[in-house]
Each structure stands twice: as structure tokens, then as C-alpha cells.
Design a protein around this motif. Structure first.
Motif, PDB file in Angstrom:
ATOM      1  N   ASP A 176      -0.530  -9.133   5.848  1.00  0.00           N
ATOM      2  CA  ASP A 176      -1.556  -8.088   5.817  1.00  0.00           C
ATOM      3  C   ASP A 176      -1.727  -7.534   4.407  1.00  0.00           C
ATOM      4  O   ASP A 176      -2.854  -7.363   3.921  1.00  0.00           O
ATOM      5  N   GLU A 177      -0.610  -7.245   3.776  1.00  0.00           N
ATOM      6  CA  GLU A 177      -0.669  -6.653   2.442  1.00  0.00           C
ATOM      7  C   GLU A 177      -1.237  -7.671   1.442  1.00  0.00           C
ATOM      8  O   GLU A 177      -2.016  -7.313   0.549  1.00  0.00           O
ATOM      9  N   GLY A 215       4.892  -5.930   2.836  1.00  0.00           N
ATOM     10  CA  GLY A 215       4.195  -5.854   4.120  1.00  0.00           C
ATOM     11  C   GLY A 215       3.743  -7.219   4.624  1.00  0.00           C
ATOM     12  O   GLY A 215       3.125  -7.306   5.685  1.00  0.00           O
ATOM     13  N   GLN A 246      -5.332   0.793   5.976  1.00  0.00           N
ATOM     14  CA  GLN A 246      -4.710   0.613   4.655  1.00  0.00           C
ATOM     15  C   GLN A 246      -5.775   0.454   3.572  1.00  0.00           C
ATOM     16  O   GLN A 246      -5.670   1.023   2.494  1.00  0.00           O
ATOM     17  N   SER A 286      -6.376   3.080   0.480  1.00  0.00           N
ATOM     18  CA  SER A 286      -6.225   2.696  -0.921  1.00  0.00           C
ATOM     19  C   SER A 286      -7.586   2.638  -1.613  1.00  0.00           C
ATOM     20  O   SER A 286      -7.895   3.432  -2.496  1.00  0.00           O
ATOM     21  N   TRP A 315       4.747  -8.391  -1.967  1.00  0.00           N
ATOM     22  CA  TRP A 315       4.024  -7.759  -0.854  1.00  0.00           C
ATOM     23  C   TRP A 315       4.967  -7.614   0.336  1.00  0.00           C
ATOM     24  O   TRP A 315       4.945  -8.454   1.254  1.00  0.00           O
ATOM     25  N   MET A 345       0.814  -1.199   0.000  1.00  0.00           N
ATOM     26  CA  MET A 345       0.000   0.000   0.000  1.00  0.00           C
ATOM     27  C   MET A 345       0.856   1.260   0.000  1.00  0.00           C
ATOM     28  O   MET A 345       0.369   2.351  -0.150  1.00  0.00           O
TER      29      MET A 345
END
Lengths: 206, 206
Positions: free
Chosen positions: A69-70, A66, A131, A135, A64, A1
Motif C-alpha cells: 500500500d505504501e 507499510g 493515507q 499526505s 516502505w 505515511m
């Protein structure tokens, strides 16, 4: 994100792109398969997903950074309806297009246990929710506000209502039904009915 | 939450009523005190509450035969704003009264961690949520629909919109702000603004 760092943005060629897109799809589909089989979100690990997708853990983290989570947000993104694209004709029709998108998302959620699970997971984790908000929801609101600004400029909409409230007059009734009253109908034509009622008002004889 | 059984209703004298009302208040306040001290809802027991309120467990169960779940709903009830009472004058003013109540509840929730905790607990427990829906939410909707029916009959509101949708055109924008977008303002006058915009429509020159 996070925004793409300048270095990556400036990278000249995108060699290997197709392969990495295929890997990306396989990873997202791996998560979906696990969820559909009844694996809880908490029990999903990057390692397990990588194994299922036939890639290394590093491939997942490269896409990803992150981590889980991402990745989960990417899965929500893959599950949701592609965002509505207002055509830029009449503001009334563009508002119907946007509200019809909310209706379709609402119906998709009612039909997909996986999508419902994912949504409530995101909502109950403040960092993830933030997040997702920054986004997805922000972009959606910007699209709506763009249409409203156009309507105010063209004289199709009143200019004496705060833009945020003006948007909520249209989205509020639809969101109330899709998000808050999940047992209520989402009939065909609901988007048109809401948009026309809010435009014309609900006093008789208009 | 169940209606009073006929036998109890027909009971001649209400001896001991004041004492039992005082006990009821002490019990509800006991739960509130525990929550304010940071006790989790899951950790609250009828035994602990009874001890704190200086009553026996039997007193709690006599008042709330459904036990902890039923007691929790009584605590939510005690925390919430008393329901709005439309005065029966103009339908516009009554709608403002109802929406203003939603706004006040929304503000109360933003200011009270205990109320927020209780609300999300009720929402995440389907049986509790159903009971809350059947007692509180249904009554609230009936009040709203009563006002709308009066408006349709008196010619203050159009008669060609489904009553459920007509109500959501008014409540939707307010609920979107109080429930879904908790970071947004709930300014004075919001109820009036929503009601008047929905009544008059958002096309210019009305």
C-alpha cells in the motif's frame, strides 16, 4: 505515511543515502514497468517488484514499512506533477498557478492509463485513500489556504466568506472538469478564466 | 430511458395502465427491498425480483426491455430527489433552486447506503453510466443552461463567458463538496452563498 520516528530523525549521518535512493527509484520504476506491461495492481507483489528492481524484499520493506500500500502511494507520487509552488506575488497569480497545476494533473491523467488505474485503485481502497488524503491532499489544501489567507489579509479577497468555501469557489470548477467530466476540454487559459471570473463575479458591467 | 416509440404514444386508450404502474412500483420496490436486506447488486436477478414483486419475468422485460441494467436505472431514478424546477423568476433565485437540489441529493446520498451503493455501481459500469448520463445528467445540464441563457439575455449575467464554464462556476463548488469531499458539511444556505459569491465575485468592496 507515518511520521518518521524520532530515533531515525536523530540519526547523525545519512551514509548510504545515494545507494538507497537509487534502489528506491528502481523499485518505483519496477512497479511502473509492471503496470505498463498490463499487470493488474492486485497481481503486483513485493517479491516480484524486488526481483525486477534487483534488490531484496527487505530493502523494499525498509523503505516502505507499510508494504505494498505504501509503495503504491509512492508510485502515485512519482507519477503526479510536482506540487505547484505559489510565488507569493499577487494572490490572483498564485491562484492561477495552483489551478494550472490541477489542469496539468487532469491532462496527465487523461493521457496516462497507468495513472488513471492507480488513481482509481487508491480511491476505491478506503485505507489507501485516507493515507493519500492525509499526505497529499491535505498539503495541497494547506498551500491553497495559505494563499487565500494572504489575500484576505492584503485586502485582495473578501473576508466574509468561509475559507473552505472560498477555496472551493476556485478549485470546484476546475475539479468538476478534471475529475467529474472527463470528456470535457481542459484548454490553455482555463485556470486564468476561472480565477478572474470568480474574483470579478459574473454579473455584467464589472 | 429510450423515448416512447410513436406507436405507443398514439395508442388511444391506456387500458391496464394503472395495473402496470402498480406492477412497476412493486418491481422497483422489490429491488430496493433486496438491496436494503444486503443483497449485492450483482446477486440481484430479474427472476428473483419478479418473484418478490408477484409478477412474471415477462412483465419486467416488457417494462424494461434492456433487462437488469435498465431496471437499475429506474431504481436510481426512484431513489433520487425529483428534478428541480426553476420558477423562471430571477436568474439568481433559479440558480439557488438548482444548486439547492444538488445539495439535497448530496445529503440524501450521505444518509442512504442503498443510494450510495447504486450510484457507485452505475459509475463503475461504463454502459450504465453512459445511459444515466444521456438521460438524467444531460437533462439536468439543459435545465441549468436554459437558466443561464435567460440570464445572459436579460443582462443578469455576463455574456463573455462560455456557457459551459459559466455553469461550472456555480455547480463546481457544490459538486466538489457533495461528490468529492464527502466528509464536509452541506449546511443550509450553502446554495445561496455559492450563487451570490459567484455572481458578486470575491474581491472586497462590491
Amino acid at each position: 505515511m507515518n511520521p518518521t520516528p524520532p530515533a531515525a530523525e536523530a540519526a547523525p549521518a545519512r551514509r548510504g543515502r545515494p545507494r538507497s535512493e537509487a534502489a528506491e527509484r528502481a523499485i518505483v520504476e519496477g512497479v511502473l514497468r509492471l503496470l505498463e506491461e498490463g499487470t493488474s495492481i492486485d497481481a503486483i507483489s513485493i517479491e516480484g517488484v524486488a526481483r525486477l528492481a534487483g534488490v531484496g524484499k527487505a530493502t523494499v520493506y525498509r523503505r516502505w514499512p507499510g508494504g505494498k500500500d505504501e509503495l503504491l502511494l509512492a508510485v502515485v507520487d512519482a507519477l503526479e506533477e510536482p506540487p505547484a509552488q505559489p510565488r507569493g506575488d499577487s494572490v490572483r497569480d498564485d491562484l492561477v498557478t495552483l489551478l494550472e497545476w490541477y489542469r496539468r494533473v487532469g491532462m496527465a491523467k487523461r493521457q496516462s492509463a497507468v495513472l488513471r488505474t492507480m488513481t482509481s485503485h487508491v480511491k476505491s481502497h478506503p485505507k489507501l485513500w485516507q493515507q493519500y488524503h492525509d499526505s497529499v491532499i491535505k498539503a495541497r489544501r494547506e498551500t491553497l489556504h495559505g494563499v487565500l489567507r494572504r489575500g484576505v489579509a492584503s485586502g485582495e479577497l473578501r473576508d466574509d466568506i468561509d475559507l473552505g468555501l472560498l477555496g472551493e469557489l476556485f478549485t470546484g470548477p476546475m475539479l468538476t472538469r478534471t475529475v467529474l467530466h472527463e470528456s470535457k476540454d481542459l484548454p490553455d487559459g482555463l485556470a486564468e478564466q476561472i480565477v478572474d471570473s470568480v474574483l470579478d463575479g459574473v454579473r455584467p458591467g464589472r
